[in-house]
Design a protein around this motif. Structure first.
Motif, PDB file in Angstrom:
ATOM      1  N   ALA A  73      -0.912   1.510   1.363  1.00 57.37           N
ATOM      2  CA  ALA A  73      -2.139   0.919   0.836  1.00 57.37           C
ATOM      3  C   ALA A  73      -2.446   1.600  -0.490  1.00 57.37           C
ATOM      4  CB  ALA A  73      -3.286   1.113   1.803  1.00 57.37           C
ATOM      5  N   THR A 236      -6.157  -2.588  -1.712  1.00 56.66           N
ATOM      6  CA  THR A 236      -7.434  -2.892  -1.065  1.00 56.66           C
ATOM      7  C   THR A 236      -8.539  -1.982  -1.573  1.00 56.66           C
ATOM      8  OG1 THR A 236      -8.552  -3.214   1.028  1.00 56.66           O
ATOM      9  CG2 THR A 236      -7.007  -1.382   0.897  1.00 56.66           C
ATOM     10  N   ALA A 242      -7.393  -0.164   4.723  1.00 58.01           N
ATOM     11  CA  ALA A 242      -6.481   0.947   4.445  1.00 58.01           C
ATOM     12  C   ALA A 242      -6.075   1.657   5.733  1.00 58.01           C
ATOM     13  CB  ALA A 242      -7.131   1.926   3.471  1.00 58.01           C
ATOM     14  N   ALA A 245      -2.616   1.040   7.119  1.00 58.25           N
ATOM     15  CA  ALA A 245      -1.415   1.489   6.416  1.00 58.25           C
ATOM     16  C   ALA A 245      -0.907   2.816   6.968  1.00 58.25           C
ATOM     17  CB  ALA A 245      -1.720   1.623   4.932  1.00 58.25           C
ATOM     18  N   VAL A 248      -1.503   6.079   2.207  1.00 54.49           N
ATOM     19  CA  VAL A 248      -2.555   5.599   1.310  1.00 54.49           C
ATOM     20  C   VAL A 248      -2.460   6.320  -0.036  1.00 54.49           C
ATOM     21  CG1 VAL A 248      -5.028   5.328   0.948  1.00 54.49           C
ATOM     22  CG2 VAL A 248      -4.083   5.114   3.254  1.00 54.49           C
TER      23      VAL A 248
END
Ligand SMILES: Nc1ncnc2c1ncn2[C@@H]1O[C@H](COP(=O)(O)OP(=O)(O)OP(=O)(O)O)[C@@H](O)[C@H]1O
Ligand SMILES: [Mg+2]
Lengths: 290, 404
Positions: A73, A236, A242, A245, A248
Motif C-alpha cells: 500500500a 490509498t 492500508a 496490505a 505500507v
C-alpha cells in the motif's frame, strides 16, 4: 507471466524465512534512483525525488524493490507523488532519470510495441476514476485487453464472463458505464484489470470514490487475487484500506519516509489471513482457498 | 491483431456518433455525386453538339445575306439573296462541286388544328433538296415533291415536336392544319433529331414548298438563306469558293473583301461551339472537384474532433495494451469507412441523378469520372484521416488519460 505461479512459492516456502528479509523471493519490481520532474528551470517540480544526494545536494531518486506476491500500500498526502510513481510502474509514463526493471528487464529500453505488450500481458491497472470506455458494455469493456492480446472471440467472451462473475457482476454484463453505479463501475474496472491474469495488479485509489460497503467488496477481490500469488501495489489515503496490505510505504514530497511490513510476502494478506483463522477457529472449512 | 476486430472497433466508433458520421458522409457524397453529375452534364452537352453536327450533314453550307466578317457593312450595296441566286448556284458548269441547292425562307405563324393553337419554332419554305442537305429523315408519310413545289401545293412536313404539340398521339399525316389562315395538308412527319442544345429545338418546325410559303407569308422578293450541299465532305472548301465566285457575279461585286453575303460551314461553327462546351465541362469539373476537396477537409475536421474528444478513450485503450498500429488502424479505418461509404452513396446518387434532364441537357456519365471520383474520395479519406489517426496513436498513455 511464466514467472508467476505457485510452483515458485511452494519452492521458496519451505526455506526458513524472516519477515524483514526480502532477499529470498525475487523482486518483480526494482527501481533505482528514479526521479520524475515536471517543468523547467525554477518552476521545476520534483514529483519523485528521493533523499538529496549528500555530495551534490541534488535529488538522488527513489530506489525500491517489490517482491513477487507482495501486497504494497502506498500512502501519503495529496501531491506527494503517489500517482506519479504508479504511472511509471504501470509503464504509462516515463521517468526523468533512473531505471525501472520489471521482471529483471529494463523498461526504458523497450520500444512502443514491446511496451504495449508489457501493459497488456503483465500489468493490470485499476484507475482512481474507473476509466471505462464510454458507450461500451461491461462485457465488451472486460474483453478489450483480451482483444488487444489477440484472443479469439469465443474464448474472450468466456474469460470476460468469468472475470465479471468473479467480481459479482455477471448479471450486469450488457450494461454500459452510464447504467452502472460507481461501485459496479469500479468492479468492472477490476474485472478488466484481472481478466488477462496479469502478474501485477496496480491500483490507484481503487476505493477512493466508493462507500464503505463497495470498498469492502473491492478489497475482498484484491485480497483474493493477492492470495493466489499476484503482486499488488495499491494507493490509498485510508488506514482501513492500508490494513489489507502486507507492506505500507509512505511518501512525502516525492520521498519514501517509511516502509513498514505488516505481514509475510508469502501467504494470504493480513485481513484475509485473519478471516481464515477465524473460520478455522469456528470449525468451518479448514484451509479455505489457499 | 485481427483485421476484423479493427473493423469492428471502427464501426463501433462510427455508430457511437451517428449524426456526425452521417453528415460527414453527406459531405463526401455531395462531392462525389456532383463530380459525376456535373461532368455528365458537360459531357452531355458536348455529345448533343456532336450529334447535331452529324445530323446537319458535314457537307452542307449555308449562304446568308449580310456582310461577311471584315467586309463592308454599308447597307446601300447589300443585295438580298434571291431564288435567282439559288438557280445560278445550281448550274453544274459554274459550280461543279455543288450537289444540290435549296433556297429557304423562314417565317413564323400560329398553327391551328381543331381547337389546338400552337406556334412552332419556325416555318420554312424550301425545295425537297433541303431534306437531304439538312439531314432531315421522314418518320411517317413522305416528303413533299418537286411537283408540289412547281404547283405551289399547300402541303407541309412537320417536325416531331410540332406533331406532338398539335396532334398529341394522333397520326398527323393527311390532316389539315391552318397556318396563319392558310390550310396546309400534313404529308409527313420528320424523325426526331434531338440534340436540343437548350436554345432551339430542331424538331419544332413546319416545312412547306417554297412558293407556297412565299405566296402565303413572305412574298417573292428574297430568301433568307440558301442551303447548299457539296458533292462530298472533302469538296466543301471548293464548293465554298464556287459559291463566292457565282454570287459575286450575280451580285455584281468585284472586291472579294466586300461581300454582301456570307457562306458558313455549319460543321465548323458547331466545332467551335463544341470547344466551348468542353471549356464548360472543365469548369464544371473544377467546381465539383473543389466540393470533393471540401468533403475531404470535412473528414479531416471530423476525425480531428473525434480524436480530440476521444483522447481519454485512446489513453484507456493504450493503458490496456493497445499497440500503436491498432489505434492507428481503428481511426484510419473509421475515416476510410466514412469516405468509402460516402463515395459509394455519392456514386449511386450521381448515377441516379444522371437519368434526369438538367437545364435541357441529357447528362451522359463519363465512366472514368465515376471511378476517378470514387478513388479520389477514398484516397482523401485515407490521406486526411491519417494525420489525426497518427496523432491519436502517438500519444503517450498518461498524456492521453490526463487530457480533459
Ligand atoms: N503533468 C504534470 N505536470 C506538472 N506537474 C505535475 C504533473 N503531474 C503531477 N504533477 C505534480 O507532481 C506532484 C505529484 O503529483 P501526483 O499526481 O503524483 O500526486 P499524488 O500523490 O497522486 O496526489 P493525490 O493523492 O492528490 O492523487 C504534484 O505536485 C503535482 O502538481
Ligand atoms: Mg493521485
Amino acid at each position: 507471466m511464466a514467472r508467476r505461479g505457485r510452483a515458485r512459492h511452494s519452492g521458496t516456502a519451505p526455506t526458513p524465512e524472516t519477515e524483514t528479509g526480502p532477499a529470498t523471493p525475487t523482486p518483480v519490481i526494482q527501481i533505482r534512483r528514479l526521479t520524475k520532474a515536471y517543468g523547467h528551470g525554477d518552476a521545476t517540480v520534483h514529483a519523485l525525488r528521493g533523499p538529496d544526494d549528500p555530495e551534490t545536494g541534488l535529488p538522488a531518486g527513489v530506489s525500491l524493490d517489490i517482491d513477487e506476491g507482495d501486497f504494497v500500500a502506498v500512502m501519503g498526502s495529496s501531491g506527494s507523488g503517489k500517482s506519479t510513481l504508479m504511472n511509471i510502474l504501470g509503464c504509462l509514463d516515463v521517468p526523468t532519470a533512473g531505471r525501472y526493471l520489471l521482471d529483471g528487464i529494463d523498461v526504458g529500453h523497450l520500444d512502443e510495441q514491446q511496451l504495449s505488450l508489457v501493459r497488456n500481458r503483465k500489468i493490470g491497472f485499476i484507475f482512481q476514476s474507473f476509466n471505462l470506455v464510454p458507450r461500451t458494455s461491461a462485457l465488451a469493456q472486460v474483453e478489450l485487453p483480451l482483444a488487444y492480446a489477440g484472443v479469439r472471440a469465443a474464448e474472450r467472451r468466456k474469460r470476460a464472463l468469468a472475470a465479471l462473475s468473479l467480481v459479482g457482476l455477471s448479471q450486469r454484463a450488457g450494461h454500459k458505464p452510464n447504467e452502472l453505479s460507481g461501485g459496479q463501475q469500479q468492479r468492472v474496472a477490476v474485472a478488466r484489470a484481472l481478466v488477462t491474469a496479469p502478474a501485477m495488479l496496480l491500483a490507484d485509489e481503487p476505493t477512493g470514490n466508493l462507500d464503505s460497503h463497495s470498498t469492502e467488496e473491492v478489497l475482498q477481490i484484491i485480497d483474493g487475487l493477492n492470495a493466489t500469488g499476484r503482486t499488488v501495489v495499491l494507493i490509498t489515503h485510508e488506514d482501513e484500506v492500508a490494513m489489507h496490505a502486507k507492506r505500507v510505504l509512505r511518501l512525502v514530497d516525492g520521498k519514501v519516509i517509511s516502509d513498514v511490513r505488516q505481514g509475510p510476502v508469502v501467504g494470504p494478506p493480513p485481513v484475509l489471513a485473519a478471516q481464515l483463522r477465524q473460520r478455522a477457529a469456528n470449525g468451518e472449512l479448514i484451509g479455505g482457498r489457499q | 491483431m485481427i483485421f476484423w476486430q479493427i473493423i469492428r472497433f471502427a464501426l463501433g466508433g462510427l455508430a457511437a456518433n451517428k449524426v456526425r458520421s452521417a453528415l460527414t458522409m453527406l459531405g463526401v457524397l455531395i462531392g462525389v455525386a456532383s463530380v459525376i453529375l456535373l461532368l455528365a452534364v458537360g459531357n452531355g452537352s458536348s455529345v448533343a453538339v456532336k450529334n447535331s453536327i452529324t445530323s446537319l450533314g458535314t457537307n452542307s453550307l449555308t449562304v446568308s445575306s449580310g456582310a461577311s466578317f471584315g467586309g463592308s457593312r454599308s447597307a446601300a450595296t447589300t443585295k438580298k439573296l434571291t431564288v435567282a441566286d439559288a438557280k445560278a448556284l445550281a448550274d453544274p458548269t459554274a459550280a461543279p462541286d455543288i450537289k444540290s441547292v435549296a433556297p429557304v425562307v423562314s417565317t413564323s405563324a400560329t398553327a391551328i388544328y381543331g381547337d389546338i393553337s400552337y406556334t412552332p419554332g419556325s416555318i420554312l419554305g424550301t425545295y425537297p433538296a433541303y431534306f437531304e442537305t439538312a439531314n432531315e429523315k421522314i418518320a411517317k408519310g413522305d416528303y413533299f415533291s418537286a411537283d408540289d413545289v412547281l404547283n405551289s401545293r399547300k402541303v407541309a412536313v412537320i417536325g416531331s415536336t410540332t406533331a406532338t404539340q398539335l396532334f398529341n398521339t394522333d397520326d398527323p399525316v393527311g390532316k389539315t392544319i391552318s397556318l396563319g389562315g392558310t390550310p396546309f395538308t400534313v404529308v409527313g412527319v420528320l424523325q426526331t433529331k434531338g440534340g436540343s442544345t437548350g436554345f432551339s429545338d430542331p424538331d419544332d418546325v413546319v416545312i412547306a414548298p417554297l412558293p407556297t410559303v412565299q405566296n402565303a407569308f413572305t412574298g417573292f422578293s428574297s430568301v433568307s438563306q440558301i442551303l447548299v450541299q457539296a458533292t462530298s465532305a472533302d469538296t466543301t472548301t471548293q464548293a465554298q469558293a464556287e459559291i463566292t465566285q457565282v454570287l459575286m457575279g450575280t451580285h455584281s461585286l468585284t472586291d472579294p473583301t466586300k461581300l454582301d453575303f456570307r457562306v458558313s460551314n455549319q460543321a465548323s461553327l458547331l466545332t467551335a461551339r463544341e470547344s466551348t462546351t468542353q471549356t464548360f465541362t472543365v469548369l464544371l469539373g473544377a467546381v465539383a472537384a473543389i466540393s470533393l476537396l471540401v468533403g475531404g477537409i470535412g473528414i479531416t475536421n471530423i476525425m480531428l474532433v473525434t480524436v480530440t474528444e476521444r483522447t481519454r478513450e485512446i489513453g484507456i485503450r493504450k493503458a490496456l495494451g493497445a499497440p500503436k498500429a491498432v489505434i492507428l488502424g481503428q481511426f484510419l479505418t473509421e475515416s476510410t469507412l466514412l469516405s468509402v461509404l460516402g463515395a459509394g452513396l455519392g456514386v449511386g446518387v450521381g448515377l441516379f441523378g444522371a437519368h434526369f434532364k438538367v437545364v435541357g441537357i441529357v447528362p451522359v456519365v463519363i465512366p472514368s469520372s465515376v471511378l476517378g471520383s470514387f478513388a479520389i474520395a477514398v484516397a482523401i479519406g485515407l490521406f486526411f484521416g491519417s494525420y489525426p489517426a497518427n496523432r491519436a496513436a502517438s500519444l503517450r498513455p498518461i498524456d492521453a488519460l490526463r487530457h480533459e
